[in-house]
Every structure is written in structure tokens, then in C-alpha cells.
Design a protein around this motif. Structure first.
Motif, PDB file in Angstrom:
ATOM      1  N   THR A   1      42.285  52.349  30.700  1.00  0.00           N
ATOM      2  CA  THR A   1      42.806  51.656  31.883  1.00  0.00           C
ATOM      3  C   THR A   1      41.704  51.441  32.909  1.00  0.00           C
ATOM      4  O   THR A   1      41.578  50.346  33.482  1.00  0.00           O
ATOM      5  CB  THR A   1      43.957  52.468  32.515  1.00  0.00           C
ATOM      6  N   VAL A   2      40.913  52.467  33.153  1.00  0.00           N
ATOM      7  CA  VAL A   2      39.784  52.329  34.074  1.00  0.00           C
ATOM      8  C   VAL A   2      38.849  51.225  33.591  1.00  0.00           C
ATOM      9  O   VAL A   2      38.355  50.401  34.383  1.00  0.00           O
ATOM     10  CB  VAL A   2      39.025  53.663  34.200  1.00  0.00           C
ATOM     11  N   SER A   3      38.607  51.185  32.295  1.00  0.00           N
ATOM     12  CA  SER A   3      37.732  50.152  31.735  1.00  0.00           C
ATOM     13  C   SER A   3      38.328  48.765  31.937  1.00  0.00           C
ATOM     14  O   SER A   3      37.617  47.813  32.296  1.00  0.00           O
ATOM     15  CB  SER A   3      37.517  50.419  30.244  1.00  0.00           C
ATOM     16  N   ALA A   4      39.636  48.618  31.706  1.00  0.00           N
ATOM     17  CA  ALA A   4      40.297  47.319  31.892  1.00  0.00           C
ATOM     18  C   ALA A   4      40.238  46.886  33.355  1.00  0.00           C
ATOM     19  O   ALA A   4      40.029  45.698  33.663  1.00  0.00           O
ATOM     20  CB  ALA A   4      41.748  47.404  31.417  1.00  0.00           C
ATOM     21  N   LEU A   5      40.414  47.825  34.271  1.00  0.00           N
ATOM     22  CA  LEU A   5      40.294  47.502  35.698  1.00  0.00           C
ATOM     23  C   LEU A   5      38.867  47.076  36.037  1.00  0.00           C
ATOM     24  O   LEU A   5      38.648  46.194  36.881  1.00  0.00           O
ATOM     25  CB  LEU A   5      40.700  48.717  36.531  1.00  0.00           C
ATOM     26  N   GLY A   6      37.895  47.707  35.367  1.00  0.00           N
ATOM     27  CA  GLY A   6      36.512  47.295  35.550  1.00  0.00           C
ATOM     28  C   GLY A   6      36.288  45.868  35.075  1.00  0.00           C
ATOM     29  O   GLY A   6      35.550  45.095  35.709  1.00  0.00           O
ATOM     30  N   ILE A   7      36.933  45.490  33.961  1.00  0.00           N
ATOM     31  CA  ILE A   7      36.817  44.115  33.463  1.00  0.00           C
ATOM     32  C   ILE A   7      37.352  43.131  34.491  1.00  0.00           C
ATOM     33  O   ILE A   7      36.733  42.089  34.761  1.00  0.00           O
ATOM     34  CB  ILE A   7      37.581  43.968  32.129  1.00  0.00           C
ATOM     35  N   LEU A   8      38.499  43.437  35.085  1.00  0.00           N
ATOM     36  CA  LEU A   8      39.084  42.543  36.083  1.00  0.00           C
ATOM     37  C   LEU A   8      38.176  42.401  37.305  1.00  0.00           C
ATOM     38  O   LEU A   8      37.982  41.293  37.833  1.00  0.00           O
ATOM     39  CB  LEU A   8      40.460  43.067  36.492  1.00  0.00           C
ATOM     40  N   THR A   9      37.621  43.520  37.748  1.00  0.00           N
ATOM     41  CA  THR A   9      36.692  43.465  38.885  1.00  0.00           C
ATOM     42  C   THR A   9      35.450  42.662  38.520  1.00  0.00           C
ATOM     43  O   THR A   9      34.951  41.851  39.319  1.00  0.00           O
ATOM     44  CB  THR A   9      36.292  44.893  39.300  1.00  0.00           C
ATOM     45  N   PHE A  10      34.953  42.878  37.324  1.00  0.00           N
ATOM     46  CA  PHE A  10      33.782  42.166  36.812  1.00  0.00           C
ATOM     47  C   PHE A  10      34.029  40.655  36.789  1.00  0.00           C
ATOM     48  O   PHE A  10      33.181  39.856  37.217  1.00  0.00           O
ATOM     49  CB  PHE A  10      33.487  42.714  35.417  1.00  0.00           C
ATOM     50  N   LEU A  11      35.187  40.238  36.312  1.00  0.00           N
ATOM     51  CA  LEU A  11      35.530  38.817  36.246  1.00  0.00           C
ATOM     52  C   LEU A  11      35.677  38.213  37.634  1.00  0.00           C
ATOM     53  O   LEU A  11      35.254  37.074  37.874  1.00  0.00           O
ATOM     54  CB  LEU A  11      36.821  38.628  35.449  1.00  0.00           C
ATOM     55  N   LEU A  12      36.275  38.960  38.559  1.00  0.00           N
ATOM     56  CA  LEU A  12      36.376  38.465  39.937  1.00  0.00           C
ATOM     57  C   LEU A  12      34.990  38.298  40.548  1.00  0.00           C
ATOM     58  O   LEU A  12      34.767  37.411  41.381  1.00  0.00           O
ATOM     59  CB  LEU A  12      37.215  39.430  40.776  1.00  0.00           C
ATOM     60  N   GLY A  13      34.047  39.156  40.139  1.00  0.00           N
ATOM     61  CA  GLY A  13      32.676  39.010  40.620  1.00  0.00           C
ATOM     62  C   GLY A  13      32.012  37.765  40.067  1.00  0.00           C
ATOM     63  O   GLY A  13      31.277  37.063  40.783  1.00  0.00           O
ATOM     64  N   ILE A  14      32.254  37.458  38.796  1.00  0.00           N
ATOM     65  CA  ILE A  14      31.701  36.225  38.226  1.00  0.00           C
ATOM     66  C   ILE A  14      32.204  35.026  39.026  1.00  0.00           C
ATOM     67  O   ILE A  14      31.435  34.134  39.380  1.00  0.00           O
ATOM     68  CB  ILE A  14      32.081  36.110  36.732  1.00  0.00           C
ATOM     69  N   GLY A  15      33.505  35.002  39.306  1.00  0.00           N
ATOM     70  CA  GLY A  15      34.062  34.075  40.275  1.00  0.00           C
ATOM     71  C   GLY A  15      34.165  32.623  39.860  1.00  0.00           C
ATOM     72  O   GLY A  15      34.607  31.791  40.657  1.00  0.00           O
ATOM     73  N   THR A  16      33.769  32.269  38.637  1.00  0.00           N
ATOM     74  CA  THR A  16      33.909  30.882  38.189  1.00  0.00           C
ATOM     75  C   THR A  16      35.370  30.592  37.859  1.00  0.00           C
ATOM     76  O   THR A  16      36.194  31.505  37.764  1.00  0.00           O
ATOM     77  CB  THR A  16      33.049  30.626  36.952  1.00  0.00           C
ATOM     78  N   THR A  17      35.676  29.323  37.669  1.00  0.00           N
ATOM     79  CA  THR A  17      37.050  28.952  37.313  1.00  0.00           C
ATOM     80  C   THR A  17      37.476  29.626  36.020  1.00  0.00           C
ATOM     81  O   THR A  17      38.596  30.148  35.908  1.00  0.00           O
ATOM     82  CB  THR A  17      37.167  27.426  37.168  1.00  0.00           C
ATOM     83  N   ASP A  18      36.582  29.657  35.026  1.00  0.00           N
ATOM     84  CA  ASP A  18      36.895  30.329  33.757  1.00  0.00           C
ATOM     85  C   ASP A  18      37.195  31.808  33.977  1.00  0.00           C
ATOM     86  O   ASP A  18      38.116  32.364  33.368  1.00  0.00           O
ATOM     87  CB  ASP A  18      35.725  30.182  32.781  1.00  0.00           C
ATOM     88  N   ALA A  19      36.422  32.439  34.836  1.00  0.00           N
ATOM     89  CA  ALA A  19      36.606  33.877  35.086  1.00  0.00           C
ATOM     90  C   ALA A  19      37.924  34.140  35.793  1.00  0.00           C
ATOM     91  O   ALA A  19      38.635  35.110  35.468  1.00  0.00           O
ATOM     92  CB  ALA A  19      35.445  34.406  35.916  1.00  0.00           C
ATOM     93  N   LEU A  20      38.283  33.308  36.756  1.00  0.00           N
ATOM     94  CA  LEU A  20      39.525  33.520  37.492  1.00  0.00           C
ATOM     95  C   LEU A  20      40.742  33.238  36.623  1.00  0.00           C
ATOM     96  O   LEU A  20      41.783  33.887  36.760  1.00  0.00           O
ATOM     97  CB  LEU A  20      39.542  32.642  38.746  1.00  0.00           C
ATOM     98  N   VAL A  21      40.626  32.276  35.715  1.00  0.00           N
ATOM     99  CA  VAL A  21      41.691  32.051  34.738  1.00  0.00           C
ATOM    100  C   VAL A  21      41.834  33.289  33.846  1.00  0.00           C
ATOM    101  O   VAL A  21      42.945  33.735  33.547  1.00  0.00           O
ATOM    102  CB  VAL A  21      41.386  30.796  33.889  1.00  0.00           C
ATOM    103  N   ALA A  22      40.710  33.852  33.417  1.00  0.00           N
ATOM    104  CA  ALA A  22      40.739  35.066  32.594  1.00  0.00           C
ATOM    105  C   ALA A  22      41.392  36.223  33.337  1.00  0.00           C
ATOM    106  O   ALA A  22      42.147  37.009  32.748  1.00  0.00           O
ATOM    107  CB  ALA A  22      39.315  35.435  32.178  1.00  0.00           C
TER     108      ALA A  22
END
Length: 769
Positions: A301-322
């Protein structure tokens, strides 16, 4: 929307007087509360899917900018559906899981309170009310995590979770207030228009830091991650609800909500990418060494939350869709696996995967749910997890060209760990031959295995029909995070491409690692040798240091002696006032303009000095009290001489009452005062003289300050017009400063209750000792 938030709060409070009824046949009513709320928000899906937001405004404290402002858009709707939908399954599940528990009613009171707090967080359109509900989630989760309060481990875990998330809440409040003050509004939907002003402000780095600390502590990002695995001491329904779909995603929600407000800067992106990236790989590796089912799920779960934070950091449209898709993906499979873990623990009384196997023979429906959830977590084609994983890889591959390889490699390694962890938690306990130890295990109540089965099946259905899910749910979620149109269209098949190759390689590597490396107690103990440098150990050491410093401070400053408190307060006041006087320069006195002293003023001063001399020389407590009252009466006469009879009467009343109280208090004390040593007396005399000199200097300086009557004129002119009162002083206390007066009244009431309880206290002889 306010009604949906208050429903859980009201019901939670009703469980206190009617808890006995809930423990019996009426417990079936409880799960239908989240059912009704889920249907309410499900009814809004077509409206939100068309791009229309639902807004509700109710004035609460408008003078302070605090109102019940609620806003239902794609992001808040997705979370509201998760909170109420998964909450429905948890309520049915927990009703059977905790059947017969002595604190059955108390558990559901806490759970309802938490559900309402989470709804308040995701629906609030006012950052101050958002913070109120944010803190309420911390408090209610503290009760839930520490529900087994007879266990020291549970109490410790609850305190740790409250300490970390509470600390984060303090920083979050500071950040939110800065945002509101800079933008001039506390309405979140209005803050979108102030993006440029906020990111260009000199305090922007501080705001980002404060906001991120608040989000990272709640969503268990490194180095604050350790509270979440520790919280696994909570009952399994709590873990399934709080730590998969709701509380731990509150930080993700906060970051997603503020992405269009504070995002799209290098500071924002780098901070989230670094913290999220490290968290996701760190936790994924840790999950490989765990032998406890809850431990595996906690770190994944901690790892999955890290993925979400990581994607929000990328911040592109593809990342926000993910992000919008993976929030739903993770909630479905992780809640299922947690509930399955609870069933296994409930029936076999162990969560050790080195001992569990073959349970499919006695729990086939549970095995089906667990298998489907594990496949979705691994990203097997035709599952919703497959689409979520593909979107993650698309986000990393389409980011900056120079970063593509590194970010994609990080995502692949993390997902390999999650594939392995998902198979260990979801498949390993059911594979192999059933040991004799578990021959008596059986399928639990239907209300325990049907909810996880439904969630697991949804993970497959959403994967088979992703276009429907995207059009009705995640599309508007991605738009809300991006602050604009993302043009999202989910499809099950994108052809043979790099993303599909990476997904296949991830799945193959994860399965290979699952068979090649089995966790053991020896490996776990070897890993725990590094705990001395872990963030948890460092935080505990910091806590011990704070405790030692607090003990020293308490023993030195708060030593229980009233004379010591008086001395420190007066010394601090002298230093502060003296410093202020020094900054103001020398005092210029115009003796010609001073009013000459009259004979009666000399007489009052003589009486006052005589009483003062008696106070400092007498050894009789009663004489000292009477002499003190003489000083008070002299001051009363001074007020009368200088045309302030109201102050004189007030002083007279207070002085008389104080004297009587002193006599009553000192009645049972020895009649004589035991003077301390001469050095202490001299010290106190110097402090007292210094204070008197400073106050005299302040009075002389005030005499030569220019007199303005603007405030007096305002109150005099508006007391009757605005407050309909002719007594200006009363109007100020009751109307213009009504809030202040109310709190003063509350303080006095609390003090009165304290005094009354002490008077009524009857200690046993053992307690007196």
C-alpha cells in the motif's frame, strides 16, 4: 451534501445512548447508512460525467471566512463513491467479523465518524473546513487503530499514527492559511484563478513544503511511512477501509486537488517525483521480506501511494490520467485482499504465509475473490489493473526524453515487487496441500466473503469495459486534477507496443520472483538489523529527546510552587517591557505640566506605604492579608479622586471578595509565615522594585503619548445604533467583543467545575498515600 456528511456524525453520536440495541437485532441497520449515501452519489454520476459540478454553500462563520462550502466534481465524486461504496462492503463485513464483541457499538460509532470525516475532506470547497475534517480523520482513525485498547501494541500504534498525522496537520494548516491569505479567498474553486499569483509569490517554496508535509504524513510517504505498517495492529475491517481506499489516500487527494493551484512548477514536480519515487521502490522491496499478510499488504500500500505521488509529480496529462485510474484500481484490489486476510485470520488464527497453504479447499469463494484481486494487482490482461499499469508506463515513457529510461525502470522495478507481493498475499495461502492444522477451517458468514468477491469481480468487469468506467468516472476525475480537458478514452487493447512489452516483462519477472524467493523469518530478522538507521528509529529517538527536554523544562519551570511561577512571570514581563522601553529611547518629563499633588493624595500614599511595610515585615498571615486589602482600598480612593467611580466600585468589590477568599483559604494553614532565607528575600525585593520602576516609567511615557479618541467615538456613536444598548461598556463586552466574552465565560465555568470536583473529592486511604 451537508446532509451526507452529517449523517454519519449524527448516527455516531446516537450509538452512545442506543448502543445496546445495535448490539442485537438492530445491527443490520448500520450497513444501510453507507448504502444510502452510495446511491445518492451514484445518482450524481451522469451529471458529473457531463462536466457539470454540483456546488452547495451554507454560511457558518462568515465573518471569519469559514462556511460549509461543498463541491462535487469528478475528483470528489470518485472519492465519495469509494468512501461510501467500499464502506458499504466494510460495514457488512465488520458486522460479522466483530459479532459478539464487547465494544461492537463503539466500533461502528468510530467507523461512522471516520466515514463522515472523509466525506467532509473530499467534498469541502473551503480550505478551513477541509482542515477541520482532515483533523477529524486523524482523531477517528486513532480510535479505530487503537480499538483493541487492552493491547499495548495497539495503543502504541494508535499514538504513533496520531503523532505523525497530527504533526502533518499542523504544517498543513499553516500552508493553507498562507494560501488563503495570499489569494484573498479560502474557497478552493476560486483559488484556481490565483495559480500565477501563488507560484510567483516569495512564500511559494514554504507553502509547497508545508502542504507536502501534511500530505506525506497522511499518505505514508518516506520518511513518514512507518506509521502505516504499524497501524496493522487494528482490526482487519479498519485496515481494509482506512489503509486501502480512504484515509491514506487523503494525502493523495490533497495533492491532486492542489495540483492545478500550486502545481506545474519544477519545485512541485521534483518534490513529488523524488519523494514518491523513493517511497514506491523502498516499500516494494520491503514487502518482499514480510511474512505477515498484513505486513505485505501494508508495504505494498505504501508503495502504491508512492506511485500516485510520483505520477502527480510527473504532472503530464498521461500521468494525471494514470492517477485517476490507479486510485480506483488500487482501492478495489487492496480492499479485497485486506478483507480476505481478515477471513484467513478469523478462521485459522494466523497470518503467517510460511504456515498458510491449501485454504482453497475450504474457502473456495474466498479464494476466487483473492485470486481475481491478485491478478488485478499484477496487471494481468483483461483486469482493470492491467490498464492502470499500462497508463503508468505511458506516463513515464512520454515524460522528458532524458528521464524516460530512469523513470520507466523505476516504475518497472516497483511493479515487479507489487506483482510478487500481490501473489504472496492473494494466492500463496490458498495454493498447495491443506495442512491438518487448518482442516477445521471453514467458510465464514456470507456477509464476510461476498463484499470482497464483489470488489474483485468489479476489478475484472472494469477491465473488460474500461470505456464505460472512463466515460462515467475517471474522465472527469482526470479533468479535475488537470484543471482542464484531458481527452481521456480508456481502451482494453492498444496493440503491440513498448507499453505492452513492459507489462509482459513486469508480469513475468514478478511471477519468477514469486517462485524464486520465499520470505522467511531469518531474512526478515536480517533486514531488521538495519532498523537502527530507519526513519522510525530516528523518530523514536527524537521523541525520547523531546520527552527528556520536556521533563527538564517541567521540573525547572513548572515545579509546582506558586511563588516560582509568579517570579518567572514577573521576570519575563520585566525583560519584555524593559526591552520595549529601551527601544523607545529616554523618557522626557515636562514637570511644569504635571498636576500638583494634594494633601489627601499624600495621605493615601502614606497609608499605602505603611500597609506595604507591614506586609513585608509581619509574620502573621492574617495581618498580611488585611494589609493587602488596605492597599486595595487605597487604590479605590485613588480611582474616586480621579473621577473613575465605576472602577473604584469594581476594585472595592473585588478586593473585598479577595480578602474573604484569602481568609477562608488560609483558615487551616499555620498562623505564622516561615520566612525563607535572606538571599531569597533580597532577590524577590529586587524583582518587585524593578517591576514597579518599569511600570512607573511606562505610565510616565503614556502621559506624553498623543491622545486619540477614534475608538471611543466609534463605540459611543454606534453602541445604540448597532447593538441597541445605551451602556457602552456592556455593549462592547456582549456584542462587539461577544466571542471573547463567551470564551472567558467558558474558562470560568471550567474552572468552577474543577473547583467543585476538588471540593467533592473523597480519596481512599490508599489513594491519599
Amino acid at each position: 451534501m451537508l446532509f451526507t456528511v452529517l449523517t454519519g456524525l449524527i448516527t455516531s453520536s446516537l450509538l452512545v445512548p442506543f448502543g445496546k440495541l445495535i448490539k442485537t437485532k438492530w445491527s443490520i441497520v448500520l450497513p444501510f447508512i453507507p448504502v444510502i449515501l452510495f446511491l445518492f452519489y451514484l445518482w450524481h454520476v451522469p451529471v458529473i460525467a457531463n462536466g457539470t459540478n454540483v456546488i452547495q454553500h451554507l454560511a457558518w462563520v462568515p465573518s471569519l471566512g469559514v462556511n460549509f462550502d461543498f463541491r462535487l466534481d469528478g475528483l470528489s465524486l470518485l472519492f465519495a463513491l469509494l468512501i461510501t461504496g467500499i464502506g458499504t462492503g466494510i460495514f457488512f463485513y465488520a458486522r460479522s467479523y466483530l459479532k459478539g464483541h464487547i465494544y461492537f457499538d463503539r466500533f461502528f460509532a468510530y467507523l461512522l465518524l471516520f466515514m463522515s470525516a472523509m466525506l467532509g475532506v473530499v467534498l469541502s470547497d473551503n480550505i478551513l473546513t477541509l482542515f477541520v475534517f482532515w483533523e477529524l480523520t486523524s482523531i477517528s482513525s486513532f480510535f479505530l487503530i487503537g480499538f483493541n485498547n487492552d493491547s499495548k501494541a495497539s495503543r502504541s500504534s494508535a499514538l504513533m499514527a496520531l503523532s505523525i498525522t497530527g504533526m502533518g496537520g499542523f504544517f498543513l494548516l499553516a500552508g493553507l492559511i498562507l494560501v488563503g491569505n495570499i489569494a484573498g479567498t479560502f474557497i478552493i474553486s476560486e483559488l484556481f484563478a490565483y495559480h500565477d499569483q501563488l507560484v510567483s509569490h516569495p512564500l511559494y517554496p514554504l507553502i509547497v513544503g508545508l502542504l507536502c508535509i501534511g500530505a506525506f504524513t497522511k499518505s505514508a510517504q518516506f520518511p513518514f511511512h512507518f506509521w502505516l505498517p504499524g497501524a496493522m495492529k487494528a482490526p482487519t475491517p479498519v485496515s481494509a477501509y482506512l489503509h486501502s481506499a480512504t484515509m491514506v489516500k487523503a494525502g493523495i487527494y490533497l495533492l491532486a486537488r492542489f495540483t492545478p493551484i500550486l502545481g506545474d512548477t519544477e519545485l512541485w514536480k521534483i518534490t513529488l517525483m523524488v519523494v514518491g519515487g523513493f517511497t514506491m521502490i523502498f516499500a516494494a522491496v520491503h514487502s518482499l521480506f514480510r511474512t505477515d499478510l498484513k505486513g505485505i499488504l501494508a508495504y505494498s500500500t505504501v508503495s502504491a501511494l508512492g506511485i500516485l505521488t510520483f505520477l502527480l509529480g510527473i504532472g503530464t496529462t498521461d500521468a494525471l490520467v494514470a492517477v485517476s485510474v490507479f486510485i480506483l484500481v488500487h482501492a478495489l484490489y487492496k480492499a479485497t485482499l485486506f478483507m480476505v486476510t481478515g477471513i484467513i485470520d478469523h478462521e485459522t488464527h494466523t497470518r503467517d504465509i510460511t504456515k498458510l497453504k491449501g485454504l482453497r479447499k475450504v474457502m473456495m469463494p474466498v479464494f476466487i475473490a483473492s485470486l481475481l484481486a491478485a491478478l488485478s494487482s499484477a496487471g494481468v490482461p483483461s483486469t482493470f489493473g492491467f490498464i492502470g499499469k499500462d497508463l503508468i508506463y505511458e506516463a513515464t515513457l512520454n515524460f522528458r526524453e532524458s528521464w524516460t529510461i530512469w523513470l520507466t525502470a523505476l516504475a518497472v522495478l516497483t511493479n515487479i515487487g507489487l506483482v510478487t507481493a500481490g501473489f504472496r498475499a492473494g494466492i500463496k495461502p490458498f495454493s498447495g496441500k491443506l495442512p491438518e492444522t487448518f482442516q477445521q477451517a471453514s467458510l465464514p458468514y456470507q456477509s464476510m466473503w461476498i463484499p470482497p468477491l464483489i470488489l474483485a469481480v468489479l476489478g475484472i468487469l472494469f477491465g473488460l469495459f474500461p470505456g464505460v468506467v472512463g466515460d462515467y468516472f475517471t474522465h472527469q476525475t482526470a479533468n479535475a486534477i488537470a484543471g482542464g480537458e484531458t481527452d481521456m478514452h480508456l481502451q482494453l487493447w492498444h496493440g503491440f507496443n513498448t507499453v505492452l512489452t513492459l507489462s509482459g516483462a513486469t508480469l513475468a519477472a514478478g511471477v519468477a520472483l514469486y517462485f524464486a524467493n520465499n520470505p522467511t523469518e531469518e531474512k526478515l530478522l536480517a533486514l531488521e538489523r538495519f532498523n537502527v538507521i530507519s526513519s522510525q528509529h530516528l523518530f523514536r529517538q527524537l521523541g525520547k529527546g523531546i520527552r527528556r527536554a520536556s521533563s527538564w523544562y517541567t521540573n525547572k519551570i513548572h515545579n509546582g510552587y506558586l511563588r516560582s511561577y509568579h517570579l518567572k512571570i514577573i521576570l519575563f514581563a520585566e525583560l519584555l517591557l524593559g526591552y520595549k522601553l529601551w527601544l523607545g529611547g529616554p523618557i522626557q518629563i515636562d514637570y511644569a505640566n504635571l498636576t500638583p499633588l494634594s494633601w489627601y493624595e499624600f495621605g493615601i500614599a502614606a497609608i499605602l506605604m505603611g500597609a506595604l511595610y507591614i506586609i513585608v515585615t509581619t509574620k502573621s498571615r492574617l495581618t498580611s492579608v488585611v494589609s493587602t486589602s488596605v492597599i486595595g482600598y487605597c487604590l479605590c480612593l485613588m480611582f474616586v479622586f480621579y473621577s473613575a467611580p465605576d472602577l473604584g466600585m469594581t476594585q472595592f468589590t473585588i478586593d473585598t471578595l479577595t480578602t474573604v477568599l484569602f481568609v477562608l483559604v488560609l483558615y487551616k494553614l499555620p498562623p505564622f509565615i516561615n520566612f525563607m532565607n535572606r538571599g531569597v528575600v533580597i532577590r524577590d525585593a529586587i524583582v518587585a522594585l524593578g517591576f514597579g520602576i518599569i511600570i512607573s516609567m511606562i505610565v510616565l511615557r503614556v502621559l506624553y503619548e498623543p491622545t486619540t479618541t477614534d475608538i471611543s467615538d466609534f463605540y459611543g456613536e454606534n453602541a445604540y445604533i448597532l447593538a441597541k444598548g445605551k451602556n457602552v461598556v456592556n455593549v462592547i463586552l456582549v456584542d462587539f467583543r461577544g466571542l471573547d466574552t463567551m470564551f472567558e465565560t467558558v474558562v470560568l465555568a471550567v474552572a468552577a467545575l474543577g473547583v467543585y470536583s476538588l471540593l467533592k473529592l473523597r480519596l481512599k486511604s490508599s489513594e491519599k498515600e
